[in-house]
Design an enzyme around this catalytic site. Structure first.
Site, PDB file in Angstrom:
ATOM      1  N   GLU A 120       4.171  85.356 -30.756  1.00  0.00           N
ATOM      2  CA  GLU A 120       5.171  85.789 -29.452  1.00  0.00           C
ATOM      3  C   GLU A 120       5.564  87.174 -29.604  1.00  0.00           C
ATOM      4  O   GLU A 120       6.401  87.452 -30.183  1.00  0.00           O
ATOM      5  CB  GLU A 120       6.545  84.725 -29.512  1.00  0.00           C
ATOM      6  CG  GLU A 120       7.165  84.913 -28.339  1.00  0.00           C
ATOM      7  CD  GLU A 120       8.517  83.898 -28.450  1.00  0.00           C
ATOM      8  OE1 GLU A 120       9.121  84.076 -27.557  1.00  0.00           O
ATOM      9  OE2 GLU A 120       8.886  83.340 -29.334  1.00  0.00           O
ATOM     10  N   ALA A 131      15.753  87.916 -28.351  1.00  0.00           N
ATOM     11  CA  ALA A 131      16.038  88.172 -29.858  1.00  0.00           C
ATOM     12  C   ALA A 131      14.978  88.756 -30.573  1.00  0.00           C
ATOM     13  O   ALA A 131      15.146  88.903 -32.033  1.00  0.00           O
ATOM     14  CB  ALA A 131      16.286  86.840 -30.440  1.00  0.00           C
ATOM     15  N   HIS A 188       8.706  87.227 -21.942  1.00  0.00           N
ATOM     16  CA  HIS A 188       9.606  88.202 -22.568  1.00  0.00           C
ATOM     17  C   HIS A 188       8.869  89.442 -21.574  1.00  0.00           C
ATOM     18  O   HIS A 188       8.704  90.697 -21.851  1.00  0.00           O
ATOM     19  CB  HIS A 188       9.193  88.652 -23.797  1.00  0.00           C
ATOM     20  CG  HIS A 188      10.095  87.612 -24.944  1.00  0.00           C
ATOM     21  ND1 HIS A 188      11.622  87.797 -25.318  1.00  0.00           N
ATOM     22  CD2 HIS A 188       9.762  86.327 -25.461  1.00  0.00           C
ATOM     23  CE1 HIS A 188      11.814  86.906 -26.061  1.00  0.00           C
ATOM     24  NE2 HIS A 188      10.899  85.956 -25.964  1.00  0.00           N
ATOM     25  N   ASN A 212      13.917  81.834 -19.546  1.00  0.00           N
ATOM     26  CA  ASN A 212      14.398  82.622 -20.660  1.00  0.00           C
ATOM     27  C   ASN A 212      13.663  83.875 -20.723  1.00  0.00           C
ATOM     28  O   ASN A 212      12.299  83.843 -20.901  1.00  0.00           O
ATOM     29  CB  ASN A 212      14.668  82.110 -21.879  1.00  0.00           C
ATOM     30  CG  ASN A 212      15.562  80.937 -21.727  1.00  0.00           C
ATOM     31  OD1 ASN A 212      15.443  79.736 -21.722  1.00  0.00           O
ATOM     32  ND2 ASN A 212      16.902  81.205 -21.650  1.00  0.00           N
ATOM     33  N   ASP A 246      17.388  72.016 -24.414  1.00  0.00           N
ATOM     34  CA  ASP A 246      18.368  71.649 -25.508  1.00  0.00           C
ATOM     35  C   ASP A 246      19.554  71.625 -24.919  1.00  0.00           C
ATOM     36  O   ASP A 246      20.740  71.405 -25.817  1.00  0.00           O
ATOM     37  CB  ASP A 246      18.141  72.646 -26.596  1.00  0.00           C
ATOM     38  CG  ASP A 246      18.454  74.064 -26.114  1.00  0.00           C
ATOM     39  OD1 ASP A 246      18.588  74.254 -24.791  1.00  0.00           O
ATOM     40  OD2 ASP A 246      18.554  74.990 -26.931  1.00  0.00           O
ATOM     41  N   GLY A 247      19.992  71.437 -23.597  1.00  0.00           N
ATOM     42  CA  GLY A 247      21.234  71.848 -23.196  1.00  0.00           C
ATOM     43  C   GLY A 247      21.764  72.834 -22.907  1.00  0.00           C
ATOM     44  O   GLY A 247      23.029  73.115 -22.343  1.00  0.00           O
ATOM     45  N   ASP A 271      11.374  75.880 -29.598  1.00  0.00           N
ATOM     46  CA  ASP A 271      11.699  77.269 -30.067  1.00  0.00           C
ATOM     47  C   ASP A 271      12.743  77.369 -31.110  1.00  0.00           C
ATOM     48  O   ASP A 271      13.494  78.055 -31.360  1.00  0.00           O
ATOM     49  CB  ASP A 271      12.180  78.000 -28.923  1.00  0.00           C
ATOM     50  CG  ASP A 271      12.334  79.417 -29.064  1.00  0.00           C
ATOM     51  OD1 ASP A 271      11.502  79.912 -29.634  1.00  0.00           O
ATOM     52  OD2 ASP A 271      13.149  80.074 -28.228  1.00  0.00           O
ATOM     53  N   LEU A 305      21.422  84.848 -27.081  1.00  0.00           N
ATOM     54  CA  LEU A 305      20.650  83.443 -27.856  1.00  0.00           C
ATOM     55  C   LEU A 305      19.523  83.812 -28.535  1.00  0.00           C
ATOM     56  O   LEU A 305      18.462  84.554 -28.059  1.00  0.00           O
ATOM     57  CB  LEU A 305      20.104  82.494 -26.653  1.00  0.00           C
ATOM     58  CG  LEU A 305      21.277  81.940 -25.704  1.00  0.00           C
ATOM     59  CD1 LEU A 305      20.673  81.169 -24.722  1.00  0.00           C
ATOM     60  CD2 LEU A 305      22.177  81.043 -26.843  1.00  0.00           C
ATOM     61  N   GLY A 307      16.464  81.736 -29.976  1.00  0.00           N
ATOM     62  CA  GLY A 307      15.876  80.235 -30.381  1.00  0.00           C
ATOM     63  C   GLY A 307      16.807  79.239 -30.435  1.00  0.00           C
ATOM     64  O   GLY A 307      17.928  79.515 -29.921  1.00  0.00           O
TER      65      GLY A 307
END
Length: 386
Positions: A120, A131, A188, A212, A246-247, A271, A305, A307
């Site tokens: 990535e 990040a 990204h 994201n 993941d909420g 992730d 954030l 991961g």
């Protein structure tokens, strides 16, 4: 959704058609196991996992191999039977040290199978670095594919590369990677929809953690998100997209929009970072320090954030709850779809005859009770009393 009550026959690591055994060989079962009403499902496949349990796949250490072994072993309890260790944007020296230590291998009692690395970066957008460390971000504008080769050193164990398609010469790079059987993912990135469509026309098949680190959906230019309903996808091709369910990374409404727009493309990914499975506090993600606070993970001292610390079974349960989809649909997003993305659905991701006997026993609320790889039990919840 109504599960079928059936027997699952396994022999020599594969799922067996029992008719062959009964009628051709006049045989019967050597061992019978009562699954006590558990759901049997294909093993989960995680195509984006940066580490876990204190191990960071982007840190070149002397005991890197034992780190990858540890993660492979620990994720069995979360239903993951195959994975793609993922490296975030790193300096060339890190790729040159780490990639030769990753090898494709079958899973077993030692841990989940390794399908190859997911790289990535570093060919991503500085504006959407998330990040990833900005000083390590690179471009292939000068020498195209040769720049990528020089950065990574070798493509031997690489299964997926995430890049930003707006970088000049990306068409050439995408074609060269695709030609070698490497899956190209868009992410990204600040690409607009036509740049994203062009990348797909040249061979890209995946979107890294949808929503994201990309331009938000805009009605006049939907950006990469627009690929989910684009009419410019080549015939017979499907674009898949990763979702961190993941909420935290994606609001449930966004999860539902994506799923309803393109249900067959949804691939659940964790992730996960080194802090998955560990106590809150400071951990690493490649060249950066990250801080875990509950289920939130940030670059230390920021609100960026970095991961997740969610496990794959948690993501499956959250996806089921957030979308109200069928149990089967939720399970396929973590098994069949990633297998189709990687072109290995003939042997992984289903319970079809002749496929690898990588499967899970789950209770009705989708908590993993036991994990099997190639027909062998590799993990079991102790209290099951079976």
């Amino acid at each position: 959704w109504c599960p079928r009550r059936e027997d699952l026959w396994v022999r020599e690591g594969k799922i067996l058609n029992p008719e062959k055994l009964f009628f051709d060989e006049k045989g019967s079962a050597d061992v019978q196991l009562d699954c006590k009403g558990c759901i049997l499902a294909p093993g989960f496949i995680d195509v984006q996992i940066n580490g876990g349990f204190g191990v960071d796949f982007s840190l070149a250490t002397d005991d890197f191999r034992s780190g990858i072994d540890l993660v492979g072993q620990k994720i069995l309890s979360h239903g993951v039977t195959s994975f793609c260790p993922t490296l975030v944007t790193s300096p060339p020296s890190v790729y040159h040290q780490i990639l030769p230590q990753i090898s494709v291998r079958n899973g077993g009692a030692h841990g989940a199978g390794i399908l190859g690395a997911h790289l990535e970066g570093p060919f991503i957008s500085k504006e959407k670095k998330g990040a990833h460390p900005e000083h390590c971000i690179r471009t292939f504008e000068e020498n195209g594919f040769q720049d990528l080769l020089a950065t990574y050193g070798s493509l031997d164990c690489i299964r997926i590369v995430t890049l930003a398609p707006e970088i000049k010469r990306s068409s050439e790079v995408i074609q060269e990677l695709t030609k070698r059987g490497i899956c190209v993912s868009l992410g990204h990135s600040v690409a607009n929809l036509s740049q994203a469509e062009e990348a797909v026309q040249h061979g890209a098949t995946f979107i890294t953690h949808l929503f994201n680190a990309m331009l938000p959906f805009h009605h006049r230019d939907p950006g990469i998100v627009g690929l989910l309903t684009s009419d410019k996808i080549p015939a017979g091709r499907r674009v898949f997209y990763g979702m961190i369910s993941d909420g935290i990374h994606t609001n449930p409404a966004a999860l539902r929009i994506a799923h309803r727009a393109h249900p067959k493309g949804m691939v659940l990914v964790t992730d996960a970072i080194a802090g998955m499975g560990l106590a809150p506090g400071r951990h690493t993600l490649g060249q950066q320090v990250v801080e875990i606070d509950g289920l939130n993970t940030y670059i230390a001292g920021t609100k960026t954030l970095s991961g997740s610390v969610a496990t794959m079974d948690t993501c499956v349960r959250h996806f089921l709850e957030a979308t109200g989809c069928s149990v089967e649909t939720a399970l396929e997003a973590a098994s069949l779809h990633p297998a189709q993305l990687l072109g290995i659905e003939d042997r992984k991701g289903t319970l079809n005859y002749d496929s690898d006997a990588d499967f899970l026993m789950l209770d009705d609320s989708l908590h993993v009770q036991a994990t099997y790889i190639a027909g062998e039990e590799v993990w079991r919840r102790d209290a099951l009393g079976m």
